[in-house]
Design an enzyme around this catalytic site. Sequence first.
Site, PDB file in Angstrom:
ATOM      1  N   HIS A   1      -7.513  -3.425   3.039  1.00 36.29           N
ATOM      2  CA  HIS A   1      -7.020  -2.457   2.065  1.00 36.29           C
ATOM      3  C   HIS A   1      -6.297  -1.274   2.697  1.00 36.29           C
ATOM      4  O   HIS A   1      -5.683  -0.475   1.998  1.00 36.29           O
ATOM      5  CB  HIS A   1      -8.185  -1.951   1.205  1.00 36.29           C
ATOM      6  CG  HIS A   1      -8.966  -3.066   0.586  1.00 36.29           C
ATOM      7  ND1 HIS A   1     -10.172  -3.513   1.102  1.00 36.29           N
ATOM      8  CD2 HIS A   1      -8.702  -3.857  -0.473  1.00 36.29           C
ATOM      9  CE1 HIS A   1     -10.608  -4.527   0.367  1.00 36.29           C
ATOM     10  NE2 HIS A   1      -9.740  -4.754  -0.587  1.00 36.29           N
TER      11      HIS A   1
ATOM     12  N   GLU B   1      -7.776   0.835  -1.327  1.00 37.61           N
ATOM     13  CA  GLU B   1      -6.323   0.786  -1.105  1.00 37.61           C
ATOM     14  C   GLU B   1      -5.657   2.074  -1.565  1.00 37.61           C
ATOM     15  O   GLU B   1      -4.778   2.616  -0.892  1.00 37.61           O
ATOM     16  CB  GLU B   1      -5.705  -0.411  -1.841  1.00 37.61           C
ATOM     17  CG  GLU B   1      -4.200  -0.522  -1.619  1.00 37.61           C
ATOM     18  CD  GLU B   1      -3.556  -1.663  -2.388  1.00 37.61           C
ATOM     19  OE1 GLU B   1      -2.344  -1.569  -2.670  1.00 37.61           O
ATOM     20  OE2 GLU B   1      -4.257  -2.649  -2.719  1.00 37.61           O
TER      21      GLU B   1
END
Length: 315
Positions: free
Chosen positions: A77, A128
């Site tokens: 991520h 993320e």
Amino acid sequence: MLETIYLANPRGFCAGVKYAISFVETVHANNPETPLFVRKEIVHNQRVVEEMKKKGIQFIDELTEAPDGATVIFSAHGVSPEVVNDAKNRNMRIGDATCPLVTRVHRKARNIKDTHQIIYIGHRGHDEAIGTMGEAEMFLVETEEDVVGLKGKIGTEKPLTYLMQTTLSVKDTKNIVQKIEEVFPFVEHPQKDDICYATTERQEAVSQMIASVDAMLVIGSPNSSNSVRLCQLAQKTKPSSYRITTKEEVDPNHILKNGIKVLGITAGASSPQVLVDEIVKELLSHFPNATVSLFPGSREDTMNFKLPKEMLTQY
């Protein structure tokens, strides 16, 4: 009584997830005597994480949990520049297993951070989103209402554009982009959006088969954004669609209660095929006469990312 099970394709592991898992396993195999730490879940799937733990790979939430000079891998991520700087200051050996498509978004953010105002379409608190938003000052929006709430915070003295989390719902994101354009007509649209091919293709596969099934079963963890989006997409048309994580969660009563005769199965981009196989086997133990096949017209996901030649950087 369940009669037919259709498997969606593509489903399950995407190229970015395969890349991240292969990255960790390769580093571990090449350095078997060196303690290996992975910051955050390498991908959002507990089965994958547990299998790596069995090999002696350690998972940490923050770099402070690993000693100075340790070998640490960043998850698929991505991380913010602040985390990278912390690693440098602590003389760590770092492997970056960030999905190349997420890395591309980070690069875009760095390239425009001094020239543009940036709206980031994503989910607050997602790994993320945290990593990408660490690259530049951004305004986070999750809904159309959030966009309206930016009135008075964004002016016309500097160009405006937007970036987005790679695992979002294509349809919902389109609506948010339209709202941004409505509220801020001077916005500059990127040449290409950031939603990854795997997210798009898996959502398209569900959309194509939804009319032919009574419900969709999505295999994926609750913290897997793309798995949650797949389930939400299915539920808009077939409300009895649902998501589970393991074979232990298979509930034949849900199928019987909702009169599901034709069940479609898909899996989030971080869910391994072994989970799909286990869950199908468990379903067949309750409904042994059900047939299992690929949904007609489905196709394989053939994209792959090559691992870098140099996998560890000494800071």
